[in-house]
Design a protein around this motif. Structure first.
Motif, PDB file in Angstrom:
ATOM      1  N   ILE A  55       0.843  -1.198   0.000  1.00  0.00           N
ATOM      2  CA  ILE A  55       0.000   0.000   0.000  1.00  0.00           C
ATOM      3  C   ILE A  55       0.877   1.246   0.000  1.00  0.00           C
ATOM      4  O   ILE A  55       2.025   1.213   0.433  1.00  0.00           O
ATOM      5  N   THR A  56       0.296   2.338  -0.486  1.00  0.00           N
ATOM      6  CA  THR A  56       1.080   3.550  -0.693  1.00  0.00           C
ATOM      7  C   THR A  56       0.974   4.476   0.511  1.00  0.00           C
ATOM      8  O   THR A  56       0.341   5.546   0.452  1.00  0.00           O
ATOM      9  N   GLU A  72      16.161 -13.875   8.675  1.00  0.00           N
ATOM     10  CA  GLU A  72      17.175 -14.579   7.885  1.00  0.00           C
ATOM     11  C   GLU A  72      16.673 -14.885   6.478  1.00  0.00           C
ATOM     12  O   GLU A  72      17.460 -15.203   5.596  1.00  0.00           O
ATOM     13  N   LEU A  73      15.358 -14.767   6.287  1.00  0.00           N
ATOM     14  CA  LEU A  73      14.767 -15.122   5.004  1.00  0.00           C
ATOM     15  C   LEU A  73      14.741 -13.944   4.030  1.00  0.00           C
ATOM     16  O   LEU A  73      15.073 -14.094   2.860  1.00  0.00           O
ATOM     17  N   ILE A  74      14.367 -12.757   4.510  1.00  0.00           N
ATOM     18  CA  ILE A  74      14.198 -11.597   3.636  1.00  0.00           C
ATOM     19  C   ILE A  74      15.558 -11.015   3.273  1.00  0.00           C
ATOM     20  O   ILE A  74      16.296 -10.535   4.125  1.00  0.00           O
ATOM     21  N   GLY A  75      15.876 -11.059   2.005  1.00  0.00           N
ATOM     22  CA  GLY A  75      17.158 -10.530   1.542  1.00  0.00           C
ATOM     23  C   GLY A  75      17.083  -9.114   1.025  1.00  0.00           C
ATOM     24  O   GLY A  75      18.091  -8.420   0.933  1.00  0.00           O
ATOM     25  N   GLY A  76      15.872  -8.671   0.655  1.00  0.00           N
ATOM     26  CA  GLY A  76      15.723  -7.335   0.108  1.00  0.00           C
ATOM     27  C   GLY A  76      14.294  -6.855   0.230  1.00  0.00           C
ATOM     28  O   GLY A  76      13.361  -7.653   0.387  1.00  0.00           O
ATOM     29  N   VAL A  77      14.128  -5.536   0.159  1.00  0.00           N
ATOM     30  CA  VAL A  77      12.811  -4.905   0.253  1.00  0.00           C
ATOM     31  C   VAL A  77      12.621  -3.983  -0.948  1.00  0.00           C
ATOM     32  O   VAL A  77      13.508  -3.195  -1.283  1.00  0.00           O
ATOM     33  N   VAL A  78      11.468  -4.106  -1.593  1.00  0.00           N
ATOM     34  CA  VAL A  78      11.024  -3.122  -2.581  1.00  0.00           C
ATOM     35  C   VAL A  78       9.961  -2.288  -1.888  1.00  0.00           C
ATOM     36  O   VAL A  78       8.857  -2.778  -1.617  1.00  0.00           O
ATOM     37  N   GLY A  79      10.294  -1.066  -1.544  1.00  0.00           N
ATOM     38  CA  GLY A  79       9.413  -0.222  -0.756  1.00  0.00           C
ATOM     39  C   GLY A  79       8.660   0.786  -1.600  1.00  0.00           C
ATOM     40  O   GLY A  79       8.640   0.715  -2.835  1.00  0.00           O
ATOM     41  N   TRP A  80       8.057   1.738  -0.892  1.00  0.00           N
ATOM     42  CA  TRP A  80       7.309   2.802  -1.576  1.00  0.00           C
ATOM     43  C   TRP A  80       7.731   4.150  -1.025  1.00  0.00           C
ATOM     44  O   TRP A  80       8.008   4.287   0.175  1.00  0.00           O
ATOM     45  N   THR A  81       7.796   5.118  -1.890  1.00  0.00           N
ATOM     46  CA  THR A  81       7.850   6.519  -1.511  1.00  0.00           C
ATOM     47  C   THR A  81       7.188   7.309  -2.618  1.00  0.00           C
ATOM     48  O   THR A  81       7.071   6.825  -3.759  1.00  0.00           O
ATOM     49  N   ASP A  82       6.746   8.501  -2.306  1.00  0.00           N
ATOM     50  CA  ASP A  82       6.045   9.334  -3.276  1.00  0.00           C
ATOM     51  C   ASP A  82       7.052   9.887  -4.280  1.00  0.00           C
ATOM     52  O   ASP A  82       7.843  10.772  -3.961  1.00  0.00           O
ATOM     53  N   LEU A  83       7.017   9.364  -5.485  1.00  0.00           N
ATOM     54  CA  LEU A  83       7.968   9.790  -6.506  1.00  0.00           C
ATOM     55  C   LEU A  83       7.763  11.237  -6.931  1.00  0.00           C
ATOM     56  O   LEU A  83       8.665  11.840  -7.527  1.00  0.00           O
ATOM     57  N   ARG A  85       7.257  13.809  -4.916  1.00  0.00           N
ATOM     58  CA  ARG A  85       7.712  14.800  -3.943  1.00  0.00           C
ATOM     59  C   ARG A  85       9.043  15.395  -4.406  1.00  0.00           C
ATOM     60  O   ARG A  85       9.906  14.677  -4.932  1.00  0.00           O
ATOM     61  N   PRO A  86       9.255  16.680  -4.215  1.00  0.00           N
ATOM     62  CA  PRO A  86      10.474  17.312  -4.739  1.00  0.00           C
ATOM     63  C   PRO A  86      11.748  16.857  -4.044  1.00  0.00           C
ATOM     64  O   PRO A  86      12.829  16.963  -4.629  1.00  0.00           O
ATOM     65  N   ASP A  87      11.621  16.314  -2.821  1.00  0.00           N
ATOM     66  CA  ASP A  87      12.810  15.892  -2.077  1.00  0.00           C
ATOM     67  C   ASP A  87      12.939  14.372  -2.032  1.00  0.00           C
ATOM     68  O   ASP A  87      13.427  13.817  -1.058  1.00  0.00           O
ATOM     69  N   VAL A  88      12.504  13.706  -3.106  1.00  0.00           N
ATOM     70  CA  VAL A  88      12.505  12.247  -3.097  1.00  0.00           C
ATOM     71  C   VAL A  88      13.910  11.681  -2.896  1.00  0.00           C
ATOM     72  O   VAL A  88      14.087  10.659  -2.222  1.00  0.00           O
ATOM     73  N   ALA A  89      14.928  12.334  -3.421  1.00  0.00           N
ATOM     74  CA  ALA A  89      16.300  11.840  -3.230  1.00  0.00           C
ATOM     75  C   ALA A  89      16.679  11.862  -1.752  1.00  0.00           C
ATOM     76  O   ALA A  89      17.299  10.913  -1.245  1.00  0.00           O
ATOM     77  N   ASP A  90      16.294  12.924  -1.056  1.00  0.00           N
ATOM     78  CA  ASP A  90      16.569  13.000   0.378  1.00  0.00           C
ATOM     79  C   ASP A  90      15.796  11.934   1.142  1.00  0.00           C
ATOM     80  O   ASP A  90      16.305  11.360   2.109  1.00  0.00           O
ATOM     81  N   GLU A  91      14.564  11.675   0.723  1.00  0.00           N
ATOM     82  CA  GLU A  91      13.753  10.661   1.398  1.00  0.00           C
ATOM     83  C   GLU A  91      14.348   9.271   1.207  1.00  0.00           C
ATOM     84  O   GLU A  91      14.380   8.464   2.143  1.00  0.00           O
ATOM     85  N   LEU A  92      14.845   8.979   0.024  1.00  0.00           N
ATOM     86  CA  LEU A  92      15.489   7.680  -0.207  1.00  0.00           C
ATOM     87  C   LEU A  92      16.733   7.538   0.655  1.00  0.00           C
ATOM     88  O   LEU A  92      16.998   6.469   1.214  1.00  0.00           O
ATOM     89  N   ALA A  93      17.494   8.615   0.785  1.00  0.00           N
ATOM     90  CA  ALA A  93      18.684   8.596   1.639  1.00  0.00           C
ATOM     91  C   ALA A  93      18.291   8.363   3.092  1.00  0.00           C
ATOM     92  O   ALA A  93      18.971   7.631   3.827  1.00  0.00           O
ATOM     93  N   ARG A 108       8.470   0.826  -5.576  1.00  0.00           N
ATOM     94  CA  ARG A 108       7.325   0.498  -6.416  1.00  0.00           C
ATOM     95  C   ARG A 108       6.161   1.407  -6.061  1.00  0.00           C
ATOM     96  O   ARG A 108       5.998   1.813  -4.909  1.00  0.00           O
ATOM     97  N   HIS A 109       5.378   1.732  -7.065  1.00  0.00           N
ATOM     98  CA  HIS A 109       4.146   2.492  -6.873  1.00  0.00           C
ATOM     99  C   HIS A 109       3.021   1.737  -7.574  1.00  0.00           C
ATOM    100  O   HIS A 109       3.253   1.069  -8.593  1.00  0.00           O
ATOM    101  N   GLN A 110       1.808   1.838  -7.039  1.00  0.00           N
ATOM    102  CA  GLN A 110       0.676   1.120  -7.628  1.00  0.00           C
ATOM    103  C   GLN A 110       0.203   1.835  -8.901  1.00  0.00           C
ATOM    104  O   GLN A 110      -0.896   2.393  -8.963  1.00  0.00           O
ATOM    105  N   VAL A 111       1.038   1.783  -9.917  1.00  0.00           N
ATOM    106  CA  VAL A 111       0.697   2.427 -11.188  1.00  0.00           C
ATOM    107  C   VAL A 111      -0.581   1.827 -11.774  1.00  0.00           C
ATOM    108  O   VAL A 111      -1.346   2.518 -12.452  1.00  0.00           O
TER     109      VAL A 111
END
Length: 279
Positions: A55-56, A72-83, A85-93, A108-111
């Motif tokens: 969910i978004t 020990e099972l989860i090796g990676g996460v595909v998350g969500w952020t609002d693409l 938003r003007p500060d998306v790079a800061d949010e990813l950091a 990922r976003h629910q396109v």
């Protein structure tokens, strides 16, 4: 390493899944956690998984990262952020600095829920995609088949970003029709920065009486278009349980790829996901 490149978890008391509505989806209206998945994954020989957003809302991704840090099972996460938003790079950091932040591998976003079929081509979204690429992450595409042309354009416009097509781009398997989906998905596969997940097929047919033969033309299409080194297995658990158990979904994927050599199957069941998501 055997990898399930696509699954979900949720706890309804923590966060409701408002997309679970109607009688057909009612079996999903309960909690599904890593503790439920782990024994089924082990039984199928799965070593690592990729946990994907559902969910978004901004709270979900930090929760998933913390969960991955303890698992020990989860090796990676595909998350969500609002693409947009003007500060998306800061949010990813910021997300990368959270507990378990190194597990963030993609966004990922629910396109599929966006009414604009060209949502991916909006200027603010394009800036967000550039920020995802700049952060060294990949972008998962959850789209409907009529949105694939925009995916092709977005991938062509962002050659520095790897796009991962979830669920084959939701082909109309229930109808048996291949076109125009097949042409569009081949157009996406023609771009070297694209990958596809062999996932989500069993819930695109009659949930009670589907057959492997119904799925085969669609699996064969993406296998021919992307090749084993750009194709990865995903269970789409627990959504898949509407039509099949975890073990059955694994068995179906193995049957659909049974004509390949051992090295090619190893790519689909682990190698591709390990490279793309840097597991």
């Amino acid at each position: 390493m055997r990898v399930d490149a696509h699954h979900h978890v949720w706890e309804l008391a923590v966060r409701d899944q408002d997309w679970i509505t109607g009688p057909e989806l009612q079996p999903l209206r309960r909690d599904f956690g890593v503790a439920d998945l782990a024994p089924q994954a082990r039984a199928a020989g799965v070593d690592r998984t990729v946990l994907v957003q559902t969910i978004t809302v901004p709270e979900e991704t930090p929760e998933f990262l913390a969960l991955a840090a303890e698992s020990e099972l989860i090796g990676g996460v595909v998350g969500w952020t609002d693409l947009t938003r003007p500060d998306v790079a800061d949010e990813l950091a910021r997300l990368r600095e959270l507990p378990g932040g190194h597990h963030l591998k993609g966004i990922r976003h629910q396109v599929q829920g966006e009414p604009d079929p060209k949502w991916l081509l909006r200027a603010d979204v394009r800036d967000g995609l550039a920020a995802v690429a700049g952060a060294g992450l990949v972008y998962d595409l959850v789209v409907l088949s009529h949105q694939l042309p925009a995916c092709v354009r977005a991938a062509a416009d962002h050659p520095e970003l790897t796009f991962v097509l979830d669920h084959l781009g939701k082909p109309p398997i229930a109808t048996g029709a291949l076109q125009p989906w097949a042409t569009a998905v081949r157009g996406l596969a023609a771009l070297p920065n694209t990958v596809c997940k062999l996932s989500g097929m069993v819930t695109e047919v009659d949930l009670a009486k589907w057959t492997v033969d119904e799925l085969r033309p669609y699996a064969d299409t993406v296998l021919d278009a992307f090749g084993p080194r750009r194709l990865m297995f995903g269970s789409d658990w627990p959504v898949c349980t509407l039509a099949a158990s975890y073990g059955q979904v694994v068995d179906v994927a193995e049957e659909l790829t049974g004509g390949l050599g051992a090295e090619e199957r190893a790519e689909i069941f682990g190698g591709t996901a390990t490279r793309v998501y840097r597991l």
